[in-house]
Write a protein that holds these residues in place. Structure first.
Motif, PDB file in Angstrom:
ATOM      1  N   ARG A  15      45.229  40.962  34.586  1.00  0.00           N
ATOM      2  CA  ARG A  15      46.655  41.246  34.635  1.00  0.00           C
ATOM      3  C   ARG A  15      47.278  40.512  35.809  1.00  0.00           C
ATOM      4  O   ARG A  15      46.578  40.010  36.699  1.00  0.00           O
ATOM      5  CB  ARG A  15      46.871  42.742  34.765  1.00  0.00           C
ATOM      6  N   ASN A  16      48.586  40.475  35.848  1.00  0.00           N
ATOM      7  CA  ASN A  16      49.286  39.759  36.919  1.00  0.00           C
ATOM      8  C   ASN A  16      48.989  40.361  38.287  1.00  0.00           C
ATOM      9  O   ASN A  16      48.823  39.639  39.268  1.00  0.00           O
ATOM     10  CB  ASN A  16      50.790  39.735  36.654  1.00  0.00           C
ATOM     11  N   TRP A  17      48.933  41.698  38.380  1.00  0.00           N
ATOM     12  CA  TRP A  17      48.647  42.328  39.668  1.00  0.00           C
ATOM     13  C   TRP A  17      47.235  42.008  40.136  1.00  0.00           C
ATOM     14  O   TRP A  17      46.999  41.823  41.327  1.00  0.00           O
ATOM     15  CB  TRP A  17      48.848  43.844  39.596  1.00  0.00           C
ATOM     16  N   TYR A  21      46.372  40.135  43.598  1.00  0.00           N
ATOM     17  CA  TYR A  21      45.399  40.705  44.531  1.00  0.00           C
ATOM     18  C   TYR A  21      44.294  39.702  44.837  1.00  0.00           C
ATOM     19  O   TYR A  21      43.928  39.495  45.990  1.00  0.00           O
ATOM     20  CB  TYR A  21      44.812  41.990  43.936  1.00  0.00           C
ATOM     21  N   ARG A  22      43.760  39.049  43.802  1.00  0.00           N
ATOM     22  CA  ARG A  22      42.713  38.051  44.009  1.00  0.00           C
ATOM     23  C   ARG A  22      43.210  36.889  44.865  1.00  0.00           C
ATOM     24  O   ARG A  22      42.489  36.372  45.706  1.00  0.00           O
ATOM     25  CB  ARG A  22      42.204  37.514  42.675  1.00  0.00           C
ATOM     26  N   CYS A  23      44.436  36.472  44.636  1.00  0.00           N
ATOM     27  CA  CYS A  23      44.991  35.362  45.411  1.00  0.00           C
ATOM     28  C   CYS A  23      45.160  35.737  46.878  1.00  0.00           C
ATOM     29  O   CYS A  23      44.846  34.934  47.764  1.00  0.00           O
ATOM     30  CB  CYS A  23      46.330  34.914  44.828  1.00  0.00           C
ATOM     31  N   VAL A  24      45.623  36.948  47.154  1.00  0.00           N
ATOM     32  CA  VAL A  24      45.797  37.389  48.538  1.00  0.00           C
ATOM     33  C   VAL A  24      44.441  37.504  49.241  1.00  0.00           C
ATOM     34  O   VAL A  24      44.257  36.999  50.351  1.00  0.00           O
ATOM     35  CB  VAL A  24      46.557  38.739  48.588  1.00  0.00           C
ATOM     36  N   VAL A  25      43.479  38.143  48.596  1.00  0.00           N
ATOM     37  CA  VAL A  25      42.154  38.302  49.193  1.00  0.00           C
ATOM     38  C   VAL A  25      41.482  36.945  49.385  1.00  0.00           C
ATOM     39  O   VAL A  25      40.888  36.677  50.434  1.00  0.00           O
ATOM     40  CB  VAL A  25      41.281  39.249  48.333  1.00  0.00           C
ATOM     41  N   SER A  26      41.604  36.074  48.405  1.00  0.00           N
ATOM     42  CA  SER A  26      40.999  34.747  48.520  1.00  0.00           C
ATOM     43  C   SER A  26      41.659  33.937  49.623  1.00  0.00           C
ATOM     44  O   SER A  26      40.985  33.212  50.358  1.00  0.00           O
ATOM     45  CB  SER A  26      41.097  33.993  47.195  1.00  0.00           C
ATOM     46  N   LEU A  59      30.701  28.314  54.828  1.00  0.00           N
ATOM     47  CA  LEU A  59      30.923  27.199  53.906  1.00  0.00           C
ATOM     48  C   LEU A  59      30.586  27.577  52.460  1.00  0.00           C
ATOM     49  O   LEU A  59      31.286  27.161  51.528  1.00  0.00           O
ATOM     50  CB  LEU A  59      30.107  25.984  54.341  1.00  0.00           C
ATOM     51  N   THR A  60      29.537  28.370  52.257  1.00  0.00           N
ATOM     52  CA  THR A  60      29.231  28.783  50.884  1.00  0.00           C
ATOM     53  C   THR A  60      30.277  29.769  50.357  1.00  0.00           C
ATOM     54  O   THR A  60      30.558  29.784  49.160  1.00  0.00           O
ATOM     55  CB  THR A  60      27.819  29.388  50.746  1.00  0.00           C
ATOM     56  N   TYR A  61      30.849  30.581  51.236  1.00  0.00           N
ATOM     57  CA  TYR A  61      31.943  31.437  50.793  1.00  0.00           C
ATOM     58  C   TYR A  61      33.161  30.604  50.412  1.00  0.00           C
ATOM     59  O   TYR A  61      33.877  30.927  49.456  1.00  0.00           O
ATOM     60  CB  TYR A  61      32.316  32.467  51.857  1.00  0.00           C
ATOM     61  N   LEU A  62      33.414  29.524  51.147  1.00  0.00           N
ATOM     62  CA  LEU A  62      34.506  28.621  50.769  1.00  0.00           C
ATOM     63  C   LEU A  62      34.219  27.967  49.418  1.00  0.00           C
ATOM     64  O   LEU A  62      35.118  27.833  48.581  1.00  0.00           O
ATOM     65  CB  LEU A  62      34.706  27.558  51.850  1.00  0.00           C
ATOM     66  N   ALA A  63      32.980  27.569  49.199  1.00  0.00           N
ATOM     67  CA  ALA A  63      32.607  26.983  47.907  1.00  0.00           C
ATOM     68  C   ALA A  63      32.732  28.021  46.793  1.00  0.00           C
ATOM     69  O   ALA A  63      33.134  27.701  45.667  1.00  0.00           O
ATOM     70  CB  ALA A  63      31.193  26.429  47.964  1.00  0.00           C
ATOM     71  N   SER A  64      32.412  29.269  47.100  1.00  0.00           N
ATOM     72  CA  SER A  64      32.550  30.346  46.125  1.00  0.00           C
ATOM     73  C   SER A  64      34.018  30.560  45.768  1.00  0.00           C
ATOM     74  O   SER A  64      34.354  30.825  44.605  1.00  0.00           O
ATOM     75  CB  SER A  64      31.944  31.624  46.693  1.00  0.00           C
ATOM     76  N   THR A  65      34.889  30.420  46.745  1.00  0.00           N
ATOM     77  CA  THR A  65      36.322  30.539  46.481  1.00  0.00           C
ATOM     78  C   THR A  65      36.801  29.390  45.599  1.00  0.00           C
ATOM     79  O   THR A  65      37.609  29.582  44.698  1.00  0.00           O
ATOM     80  CB  THR A  65      37.104  30.572  47.802  1.00  0.00           C
ATOM     81  N   ALA A  66      36.277  28.190  45.848  1.00  0.00           N
ATOM     82  CA  ALA A  66      36.620  27.051  44.995  1.00  0.00           C
ATOM     83  C   ALA A  66      36.141  27.306  43.567  1.00  0.00           C
ATOM     84  O   ALA A  66      36.831  26.956  42.596  1.00  0.00           O
ATOM     85  CB  ALA A  66      36.007  25.776  45.552  1.00  0.00           C
ATOM     86  N   GLN A  67      34.989  27.929  43.439  1.00  0.00           N
ATOM     87  CA  GLN A  67      34.477  28.262  42.107  1.00  0.00           C
ATOM     88  C   GLN A  67      35.387  29.291  41.434  1.00  0.00           C
ATOM     89  O   GLN A  67      35.591  29.245  40.222  1.00  0.00           O
ATOM     90  CB  GLN A  67      33.063  28.801  42.208  1.00  0.00           C
ATOM     91  N   ILE A  69      38.559  29.447  41.794  1.00  0.00           N
ATOM     92  CA  ILE A  69      39.716  28.687  41.318  1.00  0.00           C
ATOM     93  C   ILE A  69      39.382  28.018  39.981  1.00  0.00           C
ATOM     94  O   ILE A  69      40.202  28.012  39.060  1.00  0.00           O
ATOM     95  CB  ILE A  69      40.160  27.662  42.376  1.00  0.00           C
ATOM     96  N   VAL A  70      38.172  27.475  39.872  1.00  0.00           N
ATOM     97  CA  VAL A  70      37.738  26.876  38.604  1.00  0.00           C
ATOM     98  C   VAL A  70      37.712  27.941  37.508  1.00  0.00           C
ATOM     99  O   VAL A  70      38.108  27.688  36.366  1.00  0.00           O
ATOM    100  CB  VAL A  70      36.351  26.209  38.763  1.00  0.00           C
ATOM    101  N   GLU A  71      37.262  29.143  37.857  1.00  0.00           N
ATOM    102  CA  GLU A  71      37.249  30.242  36.879  1.00  0.00           C
ATOM    103  C   GLU A  71      38.663  30.559  36.399  1.00  0.00           C
ATOM    104  O   GLU A  71      38.889  30.742  35.197  1.00  0.00           O
ATOM    105  CB  GLU A  71      36.626  31.486  37.506  1.00  0.00           C
ATOM    106  N   MET A  72      39.619  30.613  37.319  1.00  0.00           N
ATOM    107  CA  MET A  72      40.995  30.917  36.935  1.00  0.00           C
ATOM    108  C   MET A  72      41.579  29.819  36.054  1.00  0.00           C
ATOM    109  O   MET A  72      42.294  30.093  35.090  1.00  0.00           O
ATOM    110  CB  MET A  72      41.883  31.105  38.179  1.00  0.00           C
ATOM    111  N   VAL A  73      41.253  28.561  36.365  1.00  0.00           N
ATOM    112  CA  VAL A  73      41.722  27.458  35.522  1.00  0.00           C
ATOM    113  C   VAL A  73      41.129  27.589  34.121  1.00  0.00           C
ATOM    114  O   VAL A  73      41.814  27.375  33.121  1.00  0.00           O
ATOM    115  CB  VAL A  73      41.363  26.087  36.157  1.00  0.00           C
ATOM    116  N   GLY A  74      39.863  27.973  34.044  1.00  0.00           N
ATOM    117  CA  GLY A  74      39.225  28.160  32.740  1.00  0.00           C
ATOM    118  C   GLY A  74      39.811  29.316  31.969  1.00  0.00           C
ATOM    119  O   GLY A  74      39.969  29.248  30.748  1.00  0.00           O
ATOM    120  N   MET A  75      40.163  30.396  32.667  1.00  0.00           N
ATOM    121  CA  MET A  75      40.684  31.576  31.982  1.00  0.00           C
ATOM    122  C   MET A  75      42.144  31.414  31.584  1.00  0.00           C
ATOM    123  O   MET A  75      42.517  31.691  30.452  1.00  0.00           O
ATOM    124  CB  MET A  75      40.533  32.808  32.870  1.00  0.00           C
ATOM    125  N   TYR A  76      42.975  30.998  32.545  1.00  0.00           N
ATOM    126  CA  TYR A  76      44.399  30.899  32.263  1.00  0.00           C
ATOM    127  C   TYR A  76      44.782  29.597  31.580  1.00  0.00           C
ATOM    128  O   TYR A  76      45.615  29.573  30.702  1.00  0.00           O
ATOM    129  CB  TYR A  76      45.218  31.062  33.546  1.00  0.00           C
TER     130      TYR A  76
END
Length: 167
Positions: A15-17, A21-26, A59-67, A69-76
């Motif tokens: 959902r949008n919320w 939330y994911r964007c703020v936490v990320s 650095l791996t947490y940063l890479a996880s955040t990039a992943q 973003i890829v998930e969101m591109v795949g979903m939306y």
């Protein structure tokens, strides 16, 4: 009944919320991890093996955040390529982070119990080589079903058995 344990990575619609939330936490996670990496990189006093482990975790947490973003591109966006990238590398960063934390604990144990040996043999260069090697092993082990042809990520599903066996 799904006996293959394949679960679509977009099983639950976001959902949008949830997205906000994911964007703020990320965003906060990116900021904190960048501060950690920048601080360790900028301060000469922090150029010790112990701190390299924490930089690697950041650095791996940063890479996880990039992943993510890829998930969101795949979903939306419905991107087939983003979906395949996400499914293939679904647990690489989490596996590497777990291994880095284990190495950090072992590093402290060895530094305390075998201080003379540790001071003589453990250098920044060797720690970086070990960290790169551990990431390579984690990536190879997690993605091995895909590059060996055992699993084909054509249906944009994450195999739960594969993820939990690897992690």
């Amino acid at each position: 009944v799904n006996l293959t344990m394949d679960v679509p990575f977009n099983l639950v619609p976001i959902r949008n919320w949830d997205l906000i939330y994911r964007c703020v936490v990320s965003s906060l996670a990116i900021l904190v991890n960048l501060v950690v990496v920048a601080t360790i990189g900028a301060s000469r006093q922090l150029h010790v093996p112990r701190q390299l482990y924490w930089a690697a975790v950041a650095l791996t947490y940063l890479a996880s955040t990039a992943q993510w973003i890829v998930e969101m591109v795949g979903m939306y966006g419905g991107s087939w390529l983003a979906c395949r990238i996400y499914v293939t590398f679904a647990s690489v960063h989490h596996t590497a982070t777990s291994l880095y934390l284990m190495l950090a604990a072992c590093d402290r144990l060895v530094a305390i119990h075998f201080y003379a040996w540790y001071k003589k043999r453990v250098t920044n260069k060797r720690v970086v080589i070990v960290l790169i090697g551990v990431y390579a092993v984690a990536a190879a082990s997690v993605t091995s079903p895909f590059w060996t042809g055992f699993v084909v990520p054509s249906s944009c599903t994450v195999n739960l058995l594969h993820m939990y066996c690897v992690m």
